[in-house]
Design a protein around this motif. Sequence first.
Motif, mmCIF file in Angstrom:
data_model
loop_
_atom_site.group_PDB
_atom_site.id
_atom_site.type_symbol
_atom_site.label_atom_id
_atom_site.label_comp_id
_atom_site.label_asym_id
_atom_site.label_seq_id
_atom_site.Cartn_x
_atom_site.Cartn_y
_atom_site.Cartn_z
ATOM 1 N N ALA A 179 -7.928 6.156 3.918
ATOM 2 C CA ALA A 179 -9.189 5.182 3.910
ATOM 3 C C ALA A 179 -10.183 5.365 5.187
ATOM 4 C CB ALA A 179 -8.504 3.692 4.148
ATOM 5 N N ASP A 180 -11.451 5.234 4.949
ATOM 6 C CA ASP A 180 -12.386 5.527 5.939
ATOM 7 C C ASP A 180 -12.474 4.263 6.998
ATOM 8 O OD1 ASP A 180 -13.375 8.202 5.322
ATOM 9 O OD2 ASP A 180 -14.029 7.308 3.495
ATOM 10 N N ILE A 181 -12.514 2.979 6.288
ATOM 11 C CA ILE A 181 -12.544 1.847 6.715
ATOM 12 C C ILE A 181 -11.062 0.992 6.263
ATOM 13 C CG2 ILE A 181 -13.660 -0.489 6.877
ATOM 14 C CD1 ILE A 181 -16.212 0.925 6.128
ATOM 15 N N MET A 182 -10.664 0.341 7.266
ATOM 16 C CA MET A 182 -9.445 -0.489 7.132
ATOM 17 C C MET A 182 -9.441 -1.731 8.092
ATOM 18 S SD MET A 182 -6.316 -0.836 5.292
ATOM 19 C CE MET A 182 -5.616 0.844 5.212
ATOM 20 N N ILE A 183 -9.745 -2.765 7.414
ATOM 21 C CA ILE A 183 -9.798 -4.209 8.349
ATOM 22 C C ILE A 183 -8.738 -5.011 7.761
ATOM 23 C CG2 ILE A 183 -11.372 -5.818 8.829
ATOM 24 C CD1 ILE A 183 -13.726 -4.226 8.248
ATOM 25 N N THR A 184 -8.133 -5.535 8.730
ATOM 26 C CA THR A 184 -6.914 -6.240 8.252
ATOM 27 C C THR A 184 -7.064 -7.726 9.063
ATOM 28 O OG1 THR A 184 -5.476 -5.149 10.042
ATOM 29 C CG2 THR A 184 -5.353 -4.438 7.784
ATOM 30 N N ALA A 185 -6.516 -8.707 8.431
ATOM 31 C CA ALA A 185 -6.506 -10.082 8.936
ATOM 32 C C ALA A 185 -4.972 -10.546 9.070
ATOM 33 C CB ALA A 185 -7.103 -11.039 7.562
ATOM 34 N N TRP A 186 -4.975 -11.207 10.257
ATOM 35 C CA TRP A 186 -3.432 -11.491 10.945
ATOM 36 C C TRP A 186 -3.314 -12.896 10.954
ATOM 37 C CZ3 TRP A 186 0.293 -7.594 10.608
ATOM 38 C CH2 TRP A 186 -0.274 -6.254 10.344
ATOM 39 N N ASP A 187 -2.137 -13.457 10.689
ATOM 40 C CA ASP A 187 -1.731 -14.663 11.500
ATOM 41 C C ASP A 187 -0.739 -14.533 12.189
ATOM 42 O OD1 ASP A 187 -1.317 -17.383 11.748
ATOM 43 O OD2 ASP A 187 -0.791 -18.150 9.794
ATOM 44 N N ASP A 188 -0.851 -14.472 13.548
ATOM 45 C CA ASP A 188 0.106 -14.034 14.494
ATOM 46 C C ASP A 188 0.560 -12.551 13.901
ATOM 47 O OD1 ASP A 188 0.096 -16.186 16.266
ATOM 48 O OD2 ASP A 188 1.326 -17.412 15.047
ATOM 49 N N ASP A 189 1.696 -12.537 13.817
ATOM 50 C CA ASP A 189 2.208 -11.211 13.231
ATOM 51 C C ASP A 189 2.367 -10.678 11.726
ATOM 52 O OD1 ASP A 189 4.463 -12.735 12.994
ATOM 53 O OD2 ASP A 189 5.804 -11.192 13.898
ATOM 54 N N ARG A 190 1.788 -11.871 11.097
ATOM 55 C CA ARG A 190 1.845 -11.718 9.566
ATOM 56 C C ARG A 190 0.655 -11.228 8.804
ATOM 57 N NH1 ARG A 190 2.736 -16.984 5.768
ATOM 58 N NH2 ARG A 190 2.366 -15.946 3.705
ATOM 59 N N ILE A 191 0.476 -10.231 8.190
ATOM 60 C CA ILE A 191 -0.783 -9.784 7.534
ATOM 61 C C ILE A 191 -0.925 -10.438 6.236
ATOM 62 C CG2 ILE A 191 0.496 -8.037 6.309
ATOM 63 C CD1 ILE A 191 -1.828 -6.374 6.601
ATOM 64 N N VAL A 192 -2.257 -11.148 6.352
ATOM 65 C CA VAL A 192 -2.544 -12.015 5.330
ATOM 66 C C VAL A 192 -3.738 -11.620 4.591
ATOM 67 C CG1 VAL A 192 -1.553 -14.084 6.377
ATOM 68 C CG2 VAL A 192 -4.050 -13.492 7.098
ATOM 69 N N GLY A 193 -4.489 -10.345 4.904
ATOM 70 C CA GLY A 193 -5.539 -9.826 4.235
ATOM 71 C C GLY A 193 -5.966 -8.524 4.552
ATOM 72 N N VAL A 194 -6.508 -7.841 3.591
ATOM 73 C CA VAL A 194 -6.998 -6.357 3.827
ATOM 74 C C VAL A 194 -8.199 -5.965 3.234
ATOM 75 C CG1 VAL A 194 -5.560 -5.213 2.413
ATOM 76 C CG2 VAL A 194 -6.123 -4.019 4.088
ATOM 77 N N GLU A 230 -9.069 -20.619 11.188
ATOM 78 C CA GLU A 230 -8.667 -20.821 12.632
ATOM 79 C C GLU A 230 -7.306 -19.930 12.679
ATOM 80 O OE1 GLU A 230 -6.199 -25.016 11.833
ATOM 81 O OE2 GLU A 230 -8.687 -24.975 11.801
ATOM 82 N N ASN A 231 -7.133 -19.399 13.554
ATOM 83 C CA ASN A 231 -5.601 -18.872 14.170
ATOM 84 C C ASN A 231 -5.650 -17.210 13.357
ATOM 85 O OD1 ASN A 231 -5.171 -20.721 16.030
ATOM 86 N ND2 ASN A 231 -4.092 -21.917 14.316
ATOM 87 N N ILE A 232 -6.717 -16.804 12.550
ATOM 88 C CA ILE A 232 -6.760 -15.556 12.077
ATOM 89 C C ILE A 232 -7.348 -14.606 12.815
ATOM 90 C CG2 ILE A 232 -7.487 -14.364 9.777
ATOM 91 C CD1 ILE A 232 -5.477 -16.783 9.260
ATOM 92 N N THR A 233 -6.907 -13.580 12.975
ATOM 93 C CA THR A 233 -7.314 -12.357 14.081
ATOM 94 C C THR A 233 -7.696 -11.132 12.880
ATOM 95 O OG1 THR A 233 -5.810 -13.023 15.668
ATOM 96 C CG2 THR A 233 -6.932 -10.832 15.869
ATOM 97 N N LEU A 234 -9.051 -10.709 13.014
ATOM 98 C CA LEU A 234 -9.306 -9.650 12.193
ATOM 99 C C LEU A 234 -9.354 -8.371 12.928
ATOM 100 C CD1 LEU A 234 -12.342 -11.536 10.152
ATOM 101 C CD2 LEU A 234 -10.072 -11.029 9.407
ATOM 102 N N LEU A 235 -8.695 -7.349 12.585
ATOM 103 C CA LEU A 235 -8.466 -6.054 13.384
ATOM 104 C C LEU A 235 -9.190 -4.909 12.503
ATOM 105 C CD1 LEU A 235 -5.044 -6.341 14.534
ATOM 106 C CD2 LEU A 235 -7.064 -6.888 15.740
#
Length: 136
Positions: free
Chosen positions: A46-61, A5-10
């Motif tokens: 990188a050919d693929i970069m997917i990031t996980a965000w909690d608002d403006d905080r990066i929490v995963g890649v 919840e509340n995690i955005t993947l870009l």
Amino acid sequence: MKEMENITLLVDAKIKPEDLSTVFKQSGLKRPYEDSPRLEKMIENADIMITAWDDDRIVGVARAITDFSYCCYLSDLAVDQEYQHRGIGRELVRMVQERIGDDVSLLLLASPIAMEYYPHIGFDKVSNGYMIPRKK
């Protein structure tokens, strides 16, 4: 397991070396998080970069190198320790797989602390690999 919840993947979001440094440092993954020029190259190439965000905080890649035809090397899968066990890593891998398709093998080298994790998210252990380690 807590939900994402509340995690955005870009996908392919423009990130700064400081963002990558933060998630590497917070994940406990051994990466050159203090080497900003090297991190910049890691992002640019990188050919693929997917990031996980909690608002403006990066929490995963998830960062991968691929030919989009035969193989894909998942060079980094890092999730902030505070956000682990929420399915973020599994979802990052799923999104990488979605981008490369079913005809492409997804390969990685696991850190010793993650050896038990990868089979739980669908990876098979292989023993027929070789490596020339980096010198720095």
